[in-house]
Write an enzyme that holds these catalytic residues in place. Structure first.
Site, PDB file in Angstrom:
ATOM      1  N   ASN A   1      36.173  42.275  39.497  1.00  0.00           N
ATOM      2  CA  ASN A   1      36.787  41.885  38.231  1.00  0.00           C
ATOM      3  C   ASN A   1      35.669  41.318  37.363  1.00  0.00           C
ATOM      4  O   ASN A   1      35.220  40.193  37.562  1.00  0.00           O
ATOM      5  CB  ASN A   1      37.859  40.822  38.531  1.00  0.00           C
ATOM      6  CG  ASN A   1      38.567  40.350  37.285  1.00  0.00           C
ATOM      7  OD1 ASN A   1      38.198  40.712  36.163  1.00  0.00           O
ATOM      8  ND2 ASN A   1      39.569  39.516  37.454  1.00  0.00           N
TER       9      ASN A   1
ATOM     10  N   ARG B   1      39.255  45.911  38.125  1.00  0.00           N
ATOM     11  CA  ARG B   1      40.276  45.460  37.197  1.00  0.00           C
ATOM     12  C   ARG B   1      39.836  45.857  35.786  1.00  0.00           C
ATOM     13  O   ARG B   1      38.718  45.569  35.375  1.00  0.00           O
ATOM     14  CB  ARG B   1      40.411  43.947  37.271  1.00  0.00           C
ATOM     15  CG  ARG B   1      41.436  43.461  36.286  1.00  0.00           C
ATOM     16  CD  ARG B   1      41.354  41.997  36.070  1.00  0.00           C
ATOM     17  NE  ARG B   1      42.417  41.607  35.154  1.00  0.00           N
ATOM     18  CZ  ARG B   1      42.371  40.498  34.436  1.00  0.00           C
ATOM     19  NH1 ARG B   1      41.336  39.698  34.534  1.00  0.00           N
ATOM     20  NH2 ARG B   1      43.359  40.207  33.629  1.00  0.00           N
TER      21      ARG B   1
ATOM     22  N   HIS C   1      48.831  41.363  32.244  1.00  0.00           N
ATOM     23  CA  HIS C   1      49.229  40.801  33.552  1.00  0.00           C
ATOM     24  C   HIS C   1      50.058  41.812  34.355  1.00  0.00           C
ATOM     25  O   HIS C   1      50.796  41.417  35.264  1.00  0.00           O
ATOM     26  CB  HIS C   1      50.122  39.546  33.388  1.00  0.00           C
ATOM     27  CG  HIS C   1      49.404  38.302  32.973  1.00  0.00           C
ATOM     28  ND1 HIS C   1      50.015  37.334  32.232  1.00  0.00           N
ATOM     29  CD2 HIS C   1      48.148  37.851  33.215  1.00  0.00           C
ATOM     30  CE1 HIS C   1      49.166  36.337  32.018  1.00  0.00           C
ATOM     31  NE2 HIS C   1      48.018  36.633  32.595  1.00  0.00           N
TER      32      HIS C   1
ATOM     33  N   ARG D   1      46.723  28.909  24.248  1.00  0.00           N
ATOM     34  CA  ARG D   1      47.216  29.879  23.251  1.00  0.00           C
ATOM     35  C   ARG D   1      48.602  29.495  22.765  1.00  0.00           C
ATOM     36  O   ARG D   1      49.431  29.024  23.538  1.00  0.00           O
ATOM     37  CB  ARG D   1      47.277  31.285  23.863  1.00  0.00           C
ATOM     38  CG  ARG D   1      45.913  31.920  23.991  1.00  0.00           C
ATOM     39  CD  ARG D   1      45.989  33.257  24.714  1.00  0.00           C
ATOM     40  NE  ARG D   1      45.182  33.228  25.911  1.00  0.00           N
ATOM     41  CZ  ARG D   1      45.289  34.064  26.934  1.00  0.00           C
ATOM     42  NH1 ARG D   1      46.195  35.024  26.918  1.00  0.00           N
ATOM     43  NH2 ARG D   1      44.500  33.954  27.978  1.00  0.00           N
TER      44      ARG D   1
ATOM     45  N   GLU E   1      46.298  39.447  42.699  1.00  0.00           N
ATOM     46  CA  GLU E   1      45.879  40.616  41.920  1.00  0.00           C
ATOM     47  C   GLU E   1      44.804  41.426  42.647  1.00  0.00           C
ATOM     48  O   GLU E   1      44.802  42.647  42.570  1.00  0.00           O
ATOM     49  CB  GLU E   1      45.417  40.165  40.527  1.00  0.00           C
ATOM     50  CG  GLU E   1      46.619  39.839  39.654  1.00  0.00           C
ATOM     51  CD  GLU E   1      46.286  39.065  38.391  1.00  0.00           C
ATOM     52  OE1 GLU E   1      45.927  37.887  38.508  1.00  0.00           O
ATOM     53  OE2 GLU E   1      46.394  39.641  37.308  1.00  0.00           O
TER      54      GLU E   1
END
Ligand code: ADP
Length: 400
Positions: free
Chosen positions: A9, A92, A181, A242, A385
């Site tokens: 990743n 990823r 996601h 965020r 993940e």
């Protein structure tokens, strides 16, 4: 299947990696190379319970990957005896646009498409691509598999992914909801179906990935039909830094007040959310501590966070025509009974009731936290993940 699968990743200045046994998909080694381009970069490598930290000189993702391969070969205990043991690399990739509905083996054409989508994910796709290019040149004979954050959401219908702005903007610039996601939402949705012992094709689920970034997905019969992140990962839930949903006019208003577009972008991405409201931290643990100590703004940040999630759950239950299961994952979803409790409070109208004891006791592990009478099952499922990417990668090996 003999051999090992390496999952990587690549971020803008980091490479996270994990090596799996291709047969059992158990993790063999892993680590994180950070501060690529700074002097020194830092490598944290773990194998067989032994953790080693070292400072290294790395100025590119290619050099970074070279070093990672070297430590896998040389650090004691050795993770691999020879590079030939690595049978595939899973990467990823954040943005697959509307080109990729599922993971794919990378060839020149795929790389070309990824470069095209880099325009929409300028922070993420370029390092992802750099990682793939490095891996291709270092290990040219094995399959490189790209696994996309956006792919799971490609089943959304037009009514969910189109914004009500001039259609030409979608045609010219690809402006639409993509969702992110996806690897995590898909993984926990599948796990939830397994745990419930029901075929996923029959379930109406809502999956909540609550970490630093937060998103929520309506999963019908195993397919994403709507998700809260949109054209970028800024839309939707309140996150660590965020804002999630806001009235877009706020942007123009602030620009009118003298902020530059870049400053507004920064405010909404890096200074909003839990941090912006509480003034304390983007880490929910700190915010909870301050709220406990009497900070009104910290309490407000938690309440806004929970309220937004609750609104989306209500909206997605309506979109799904009812709800069978609600799944929590991500750092907050897995570890924070207080926030789960706040989100799930007063949901009796949906047939959803939490078992307080089970909720409190389920931290960092899989568990069912709904009460016996609850019609909606509420589950906590730690996401993984890297494992999901390894599984996807292995699927391609088996198909070849
Ligand atoms: P990322 O999106 O960067 O992968 P994570 O999924 O690790 O982030 O989630 C980070 C969030 O999870 C932070 O707000 C952190 O406070 C929260 N978190 C992690 N561990 C715990 C814990 N034990 N209790 C409560 N919150 C936690």
């Amino acid at each position: 299947m003999p051999g090992k699968i390496l999952v990587v990743n690549c971020g803008s200045s980091s490479i996270k990696y994990k090596l799996f046994d291709a047969d059992s998909l158990t993790g063999v080694a892993g680590g994180l190379l950070e501060r690529i381009g700074s002097r020194p970069a830092v490598l944290r490598h773990e194998v067989g319970g032994t953790v080693a930290r070292s400072e290294v000189d790395v100025s590119s993702h290619r050099q970074g990957l070279e070093i990672i391969l070297r430590v896998l070969l040389e650090a004691e205990p050795k993770a691999i005896g020879s590079l030939k043991e690595i049978v595939a690399i899973g990467h990823r990739v954040v943005h697959g646009g509307d080109t990729f509905f599922e993971s794919t083996v990378v060839d020149d054409k795929v790389l070309e498409a990824l470069r095209k989508w880099a325009r929409l994910a300028p922070l993420h796709n370029p390092p992802n691509i750099a990682g793939i290019e490095a891996a291709r040149s270092l290990l040219p004979s094995i399959p490189q598999v790209a696994v996309f954050d956006t792919a799971f959401h490609q089943t959304m219908p037009e009514i969910a992914y189109l914004y009500a702005i001039p259609y030409e903007l979608y045609e010219r610039f690809g402006i639409r909801r993509y969702g992110f996601h996806g690897t995590s939402h898909k993984y926990v949705a599948q796990k939830a179906a397994e745990i419930l012992g029901e075929p996923i094709e029959k379930l109406r689920m809502i999956t909540c990935h609550l970490g630093n970034g937060c998103s929520i997905t309506a999963v019908k019969n195993g397919h994403s039909i709507d998700t809260s992140m949109g054209f970028t990962p800024l839309e939707g839930l309140v996150m660590g830094t965020r804002s999630g949903d806001i009235d877009p006019s706020i942007v123009f208003y602030l620009i009118g007040e003298g902020f530059s577009p870049r400053e507004v972008e920064d405010l909404l991405n890096k200074k909003s959310g839990l941090l912006g409201v509480s003034g304390v931290s983007n880490d929910i643990r700190d915010v909870e501590k301050e709220a406990e100590a009497g900070s009104k703004r910290a309490r407000l940040a938690l309440e806004i966070f929970a309220y937004r999630a609750k609104k989306y759950i209500g909206a997605y239950a309506a979109v799904l025509g009812g709800l069978d299961a609600l799944v929590f994952t991500g750092g907050i979803g897995e570890n924070d009974p207080l926030m789960r409790g706040m989100i799930c409070s007063n949901m009796g109208f949906l047939g959803l009731k939490i078992d307080e004891d089970a909720n409190g006791a389920t931290v960092g592990r899989t568990g069912v936290i709904s009460s016996e009478q609850s019609k909606v099952k509420v589950l906590v499922i730690p996401t993984d993940e890297e494992l999901a990417i390894a599984e996807e990668t292995r699927k391609h090996l088996l198909n070849h």
